[in-house]
Design a protein around this motif. Structure first.
Motif, short mmCIF file in Angstrom:
data_model
loop_
_atom_site.label_atom_id
_atom_site.label_comp_id
_atom_site.label_asym_id
_atom_site.label_seq_id
_atom_site.Cartn_x
_atom_site.Cartn_y
_atom_site.Cartn_z
N PHE A 167 11.51 7.25 19.63
CA PHE A 167 11.77 5.83 19.92
C PHE A 167 11.13 4.88 18.91
N PHE A 168 10.39 5.44 17.92
CA PHE A 168 9.87 4.58 16.86
C PHE A 168 11.03 4.05 16.02
N ARG A 169 10.90 2.80 15.58
CA ARG A 169 11.92 2.21 14.71
C ARG A 169 11.24 1.43 13.59
N PHE A 170 11.83 1.51 12.41
CA PHE A 170 11.28 0.83 11.24
C PHE A 170 12.39 0.13 10.46
N TYR A 171 12.02 -0.93 9.76
CA TYR A 171 12.92 -1.51 8.78
C TYR A 171 13.02 -0.55 7.59
N PRO A 172 14.13 -0.58 6.86
CA PRO A 172 14.19 0.21 5.63
C PRO A 172 13.11 -0.26 4.66
N ALA A 173 12.58 0.66 3.89
CA ALA A 173 11.56 0.30 2.89
C ALA A 173 12.12 -0.74 1.93
N ASP A 174 11.33 -1.75 1.65
CA ASP A 174 11.76 -2.83 0.75
C ASP A 174 10.55 -3.26 -0.08
N LYS A 175 10.58 -2.94 -1.35
CA LYS A 175 9.41 -3.17 -2.20
C LYS A 175 9.09 -4.65 -2.38
N THR A 176 10.06 -5.53 -2.09
CA THR A 176 9.77 -6.96 -2.22
C THR A 176 8.73 -7.41 -1.19
N TYR A 177 8.50 -6.59 -0.17
CA TYR A 177 7.49 -6.92 0.84
C TYR A 177 6.14 -6.26 0.55
N ALA A 178 6.03 -5.61 -0.60
CA ALA A 178 4.73 -5.12 -1.07
C ALA A 178 4.24 -6.15 -2.08
N ILE A 179 3.36 -7.03 -1.63
CA ILE A 179 3.06 -8.25 -2.38
C ILE A 179 1.62 -8.24 -2.91
N SER A 184 7.48 7.12 -0.71
CA SER A 184 6.09 7.01 -0.23
C SER A 184 6.04 6.30 1.12
N ILE A 185 6.92 5.31 1.32
CA ILE A 185 6.96 4.61 2.61
C ILE A 185 7.52 5.53 3.70
N LYS A 186 8.54 6.29 3.36
CA LYS A 186 9.09 7.25 4.33
C LYS A 186 8.04 8.27 4.73
N ALA A 187 7.25 8.72 3.75
CA ALA A 187 6.17 9.68 4.04
C ALA A 187 5.11 9.02 4.92
N PHE A 188 4.79 7.76 4.63
CA PHE A 188 3.83 7.03 5.46
C PHE A 188 4.32 6.92 6.89
#
Length: 198
Positions: A50-62, A28-32
């Protein structure tokens, strides 16, 4: 033996279930992120690589506690622009949460200028330890709707944190997060610095 097989099977099924849930969230984060990149209003198609993102990490969905504000004082936020050097907001409330064993809070703002299209829109600008290094120096944003707040709780998903438009082009007047929204931890989630200077 039968009990052991049953227990092993149950644990294995639980592991698969957790993996599927994790995969579903990551997908879902990749789709977002994909939608965010392909529909960006400022960055042209040729520069979207040139967009860059951190890998999805559910611990940051708080899941945060929410406290509604009774303070009606107007908060004047400085901006990155010269045409509109400041913008007016009202403190709508605050999110209270813990991350990396650190108790934190973020003020949630609502624009003083309300329109039928923006009346339910809430704004969370923030900076953290990554700001100016792995992420944009002036901070990033998270969006929230009033309807997202239920039973005095709300989800703050830092995997959906994004850069303001001034990162990509001159001429924008992006609010700079107030000091009260500076986090003393590293939020390694969401959008990183853009890999091309303008």
């Amino acid at each position: 033996m039968k009990k052991f097989i049953f227990l092993f099977t149950a644990i294995f099924c639980l592991q698969i279930s957790f993996a599927q849930k994790s995969k579903t969230y990551n997908d879902s984060i990749k789709a977002f992120q994909k939608t965010y990149v392909t529909s960006h209003e400022v960055v042209k198609t040729a520069d979207r690589k040139f967009f860059r993102f951190y890998p999805a990490d559910k611990t940051y969905a708080i899941q945060c506690s929410f406290e509604k504000s009774t303070d009606t004082t107007v908060v004047v936020m400085k901006t990155s622009g010269k045409k509109i050097p400041q913008k007016d907001f009202i403190r709508y409330g605050k999110l209270i949460f813990t991350i990396h064993d650190t108790a934190l809070q973020l003020t949630v703002y609502q624009s003083k200028l309300q329109t039928p299209l923006t009346k339910d829109y809430l704004f969370i600008p923030f900076a953290d330890v990554t700001s100016g290094d792995e992420t944009y120096g002036s901070g990033r944003n998270i969006d929230l709707l009033i309807t997202d707040i239920k039973n005095n709780t709300a989800l703050a998903d830092f995997n959906k944190a994004y850069n303001p438009y001034c990162v990509y082009s001159d001429g924008y007047n992006c609010p700079i997060p107030p000091r009260e929204n500076y986090l003393v931890v590293a939020i390694k989630a969401g959008e990183k610095t853009f890999a091309k200077k303008h």
